[in-house]
Design a protein around this motif. Structure first.
Motif, mmCIF file in Angstrom:
data_model
loop_
_atom_site.group_PDB
_atom_site.id
_atom_site.type_symbol
_atom_site.label_atom_id
_atom_site.label_comp_id
_atom_site.label_asym_id
_atom_site.label_seq_id
_atom_site.Cartn_x
_atom_site.Cartn_y
_atom_site.Cartn_z
ATOM 1 N N SER A 161 27.166 -3.818 13.429
ATOM 2 C CA SER A 161 26.536 -4.042 14.729
ATOM 3 C C SER A 161 26.554 -5.516 15.134
ATOM 4 O O SER A 161 26.495 -5.843 16.312
ATOM 5 C CB SER A 161 25.111 -3.488 14.739
ATOM 6 O OG SER A 161 24.330 -4.097 13.757
ATOM 7 N N ASP A 189 18.343 -3.859 19.388
ATOM 8 C CA ASP A 189 19.009 -3.885 18.085
ATOM 9 C C ASP A 189 18.165 -3.072 17.101
ATOM 10 O O ASP A 189 17.091 -3.497 16.685
ATOM 11 C CB ASP A 189 19.121 -5.359 17.653
ATOM 12 C CG ASP A 189 19.755 -5.540 16.285
ATOM 13 O OD1 ASP A 189 20.038 -4.537 15.600
ATOM 14 O OD2 ASP A 189 19.960 -6.714 15.899
ATOM 15 N N TYR A 224 17.214 -1.568 11.775
ATOM 16 C CA TYR A 224 16.264 -1.084 10.758
ATOM 17 C C TYR A 224 15.575 0.218 11.189
ATOM 18 O O TYR A 224 14.489 0.535 10.715
ATOM 19 C CB TYR A 224 15.214 -2.176 10.467
ATOM 20 C CG TYR A 224 15.854 -3.432 9.923
ATOM 21 C CD1 TYR A 224 16.094 -3.568 8.562
ATOM 22 C CD2 TYR A 224 16.279 -4.444 10.773
ATOM 23 C CE1 TYR A 224 16.725 -4.696 8.061
ATOM 24 C CE2 TYR A 224 16.912 -5.577 10.282
ATOM 25 C CZ TYR A 224 17.132 -5.690 8.926
ATOM 26 O OH TYR A 224 17.771 -6.801 8.437
ATOM 27 N N SER A 272 23.138 0.560 12.957
ATOM 28 C CA SER A 272 23.939 0.086 11.840
ATOM 29 C C SER A 272 23.690 0.953 10.618
ATOM 30 O O SER A 272 22.568 1.397 10.395
ATOM 31 C CB SER A 272 23.538 -1.354 11.529
ATOM 32 O OG SER A 272 24.134 -1.765 10.327
ATOM 33 N N SER A 322 24.381 -0.363 7.720
ATOM 34 C CA SER A 322 24.331 -1.384 6.668
ATOM 35 C C SER A 322 23.066 -1.332 5.829
ATOM 36 O O SER A 322 23.121 -1.322 4.604
ATOM 37 C CB SER A 322 24.423 -2.773 7.285
ATOM 38 O OG SER A 322 25.707 -2.993 7.806
ATOM 39 N N LYS A 323 21.918 -1.344 6.491
ATOM 40 C CA LYS A 323 20.665 -1.506 5.762
ATOM 41 C C LYS A 323 20.165 -0.158 5.252
ATOM 42 O O LYS A 323 19.808 -0.027 4.093
ATOM 43 C CB LYS A 323 19.607 -2.175 6.654
ATOM 44 C CG LYS A 323 20.107 -3.404 7.422
ATOM 45 C CD LYS A 323 20.360 -4.614 6.549
ATOM 46 C CE LYS A 323 21.204 -5.702 7.193
ATOM 47 N NZ LYS A 323 20.743 -6.306 8.416
HETATM 48 C C1 LIG Z 1 21.569 -7.030 9.339
HETATM 49 C C2 LIG Z 1 21.319 -7.088 10.792
HETATM 50 C C3 LIG Z 1 22.303 -6.744 11.723
HETATM 51 C C4 LIG Z 1 23.761 -6.592 11.371
HETATM 52 O O1 LIG Z 1 24.106 -5.492 10.749
HETATM 53 P P1 LIG Z 1 25.628 -5.113 10.562
HETATM 54 O O2 LIG Z 1 25.706 -3.745 11.135
HETATM 55 O O3 LIG Z 1 25.853 -5.188 9.099
HETATM 56 O O4 LIG Z 1 26.500 -6.072 11.320
HETATM 57 C C5 LIG Z 1 21.994 -6.719 13.074
HETATM 58 N N1 LIG Z 1 20.761 -7.046 13.483
HETATM 59 C C6 LIG Z 1 19.798 -7.403 12.638
HETATM 60 C C7 LIG Z 1 18.466 -7.767 13.178
HETATM 61 C C8 LIG Z 1 20.042 -7.449 11.263
HETATM 62 O O5 LIG Z 1 19.083 -7.863 10.435
#
Ligand SMILES: *Cc1c(COP(=O)(O)O)cnc(C)c1O
Length: 389
Positions: A102, A205, A208, A236, A238-239
Motif C-alpha cells: 500500500s 490508510d 491495520y 495491506s 503486510s501487517k
Molecule cells: C506499514 C504501513 C503501510 C505500508 O504497508 P505496505 O502495504 O507494506 O506498503 C502503510 N501505512 C501505514 C500506516 C503503515 O504502518
C-alpha cells in the motif's frame, strides 16, 4: 553538478537509516540490541498462504505479466472481503486495484491527484511516507492534529473552514500508526461530510484494519453512506498476514481516484507477480483464524508491556488496535534525547515520536514485534536507565 533533483535534495533525512547505522556499530561492539523500532511482525507468513504461492508459482501461465490493474482473482477476493467484513459492495473491475504494497499506492495516488502547490491535510503525528510523497509531488502539507485524550482521533471542529477549503486531499489512518489510536464510524462520517461540503477527496490508510483487540472492530471508510463519492481506502496484507516482504495490497472505493492512480501505475509498473496476488486472494478469503491468533499474542504482549511501563510511572491508555505502544517520554527528556540515550546506554531501540511530526514530540513508539520476554527485558533496561538519571 548535483545529480539529485531539488525535490530529492530537500527530502528530510531518513532517520531510520541513521538509527540502523548506529545499531550495527553498537552490535559490533558486542552490545545486545533490542530493536523495538521496527514496524513489522516477527511471525512467519501463515503456511496456507505460502503453500498457495508455491502451487501457483509452478504454473507457467502465472509467469507472464499480470494485467495492469491486478488479476481478477485478487480483485474479486478483495471485493468479497469487503462484503463479508464491512457489508460494503464493490465492483471488482472498477472499484478495486491491486497494489505492490500500500505504500506504493499511497505515494502514487498523491502524485496522481496533486498539482504543484496543491495542499494535502495529513494526520499529525503520522506515517512519514505521507509527507515525503507530498513533497516529491511538489505539494504542500497542512496538519490534522490527533487528540491524545480521545484515542487520537481528530477534532475536526477545531480546524478553521479555510483549511478545509484550501485542501485537495485529506489523509486519514485508522487504526493509527504511530499512536495506536482507533476511531468509530462517526469520525469517518464527519470527514466525508466535510469533503462534500468543501470539495476535497479522502484517502484512508487501513494498513491495520484487522489488527484489533477484544471486541473492537475497526470500521471502514466505505461504510459511510456516500463515501465512495469522495474517498478511497488503502489495504495491506503486510501487517495482518505477516507478509511485509511480499509487497501486496489494494485500494478500494471511488472510481475516478482509482482510475487516476491506475494511470500513473500503468505508466510506471506492471502490477505484482501473479502467484503473489493469488496467494493474497487465498489469505483474504480465509476465515482470518491466523490473524486472530496473532492478535491474541500481540494483546498478551501489550498487556505485559503496559503494566511494566505503568510500574515505572509511564502511563499508557490501552490501545484497541495496531501493534504499537505510544508512550510519553519521561520528564526532562526530548523524544530524540530519550531514544538516543536509551540506545547508547542500554541497547534498546525505540522510535522517537518527533519523526512522525511536530505533535509526536514528547512521545516514543514501541513496536510489539518481539517475544514477551524480550519486550519485558527492554522495559527493565528502560527502568534501569531512569533510575540512573
Ligand atoms: C506499514 C504501513 C503501510 C505500508 O504497508 P505496505 O502495504 O507494506 O506498503 C502503510 N501505512 C501505514 C500506516 C503503515 O504502518
Amino acid at each position: 553538478m548535483n545529480i539529485r533533483s531539488e525535490r530529492v535534495q530537500s527530502l528530510p533525512p531518513y532517520i531510520f537509516s541513521r538509527i540502523n547505522k548506529r545499531k550495527k556499530e553498537l552490535q559490533q561492539e558486542g552490545m545486545d540490541m533490542i530493536d523495538l523500532g521496527i514496524g513489522a511482525p516477527d511471525f512467519p507468513t501463515p503456511e496456507f498462504i505460502i503453500d498457495e504461492l508455491i502451487k501457483e508459482a509452478k504454473n507457467p501461465s502465472n509467469h507472464r505479466y499480470s494485467p495492469y490493474g491486478g488479476c481478477q482473482e485478487f480483485r474479486e477476493a478483495v471485493a468479497e472481503f469487503y462484503q463479508k467484513r464491512y457489508g460494503v459492495t464493490l465492483d471488482p473491475d472498477k472499484e478495486v486495484l491491486t497494489l505492490i504494497g500500500s505504500k506504493e499506492g499511497i505515494a502514487n495516488l498523491i502524485s496522481a491527484v496533486l498539482n504543484p502547490s496543491d495542499t494535502v491535510m495529513v494526520p499529525d503525528p503520522g506515517y512519514p511516507v505521507y509527507e515525503s510523497a507530498i513533497h516529491l509531488a511538489g505539494g504542500k502539507s497542512l496538519y490534522l492534529p490527533l487528540d491524545a485524550s480521545n484515542y487520537f482521533q481528530p477534532n475536526f471542529e477545531l480546524i478553521p473552514d479555510e483549511h478545509y477549503q484550501s485542501i485537495k486531499l485529506m489523509l486519514l489512518n485508522y487504526p493509527n500508526n504511530p499512536t495506536a489510536g482507533t476511531c468509530e464510524l462517526n469520525t469517518f462520517k464527519k470527514a466525508v461530510s466535510l469533503a462534500k461540503q468543501h470539495d476535497f477527496v479522502i484517502a484512508q490508510d487501513a494498513a491495520y484494519d484487522l489488527m484489533t483487540f477484544e471486541d473492537y472492530r475497526a470500521p471502514s471508510l466505505l461504510q459511510v453512506n456516500g463515501a465512495k463519492d469522495v474517498g478511497v481506502e488503502f489495504g495491506s496484507l503486510s501487517k495482518s498476514f505477516n507478509m511485509t516482504g511480499w509487497r501486496i495490497g489494494y485500494v478500494v472505493g471511488n472510481q475516478d481516484l482509482i482510475d487516476a492512480l491506475a494511470t500513473v501505475k500503468s505508466n510506471t509498473d506492471t502490477s505484482q507477480f501473479l502467484p503473489i496476488q493469488k496467494a493474497g486472494a487465498k489469505a483474504l478469503r480465509s476465515d482470518l483464524q491466523a490473524v486472530h491468533e496473532n492478535n491474541a499474542i500481540y494483546e498478551e504482549r501489550l498487556n505485559h508491556v503496559i503494566s511494566a511501563l505503568d510500574d515505572m510511572g509511564i502511563k499508557v491508555q490501552k490501545p484497541r488496535g495496531t501493534f504499537y505502544v505510544w508512550a510519553e517520554v519521561p520528564e526532562g527528556f526530548t523524544s530524540m534525547g530519550f531514544s538516543e540515550e536509551l540506545m547508547e546506554k542500554t541497547g534498546v531501540i525505540v522510535t522517537p515520536g518527533n519523526v512522525f511530526g511536530t505533535s509526536g514530540e514528547g512521545y516514543f513508539r514501541i513496536s510489539l514485534s518481539h517475544p514477551k520476554d524480550r519486550l519485558l527485558e527492554a522495559v527493565r533496561r528502560m527502568n534501569e536507565l531512569l533510575m540512573e538519571v
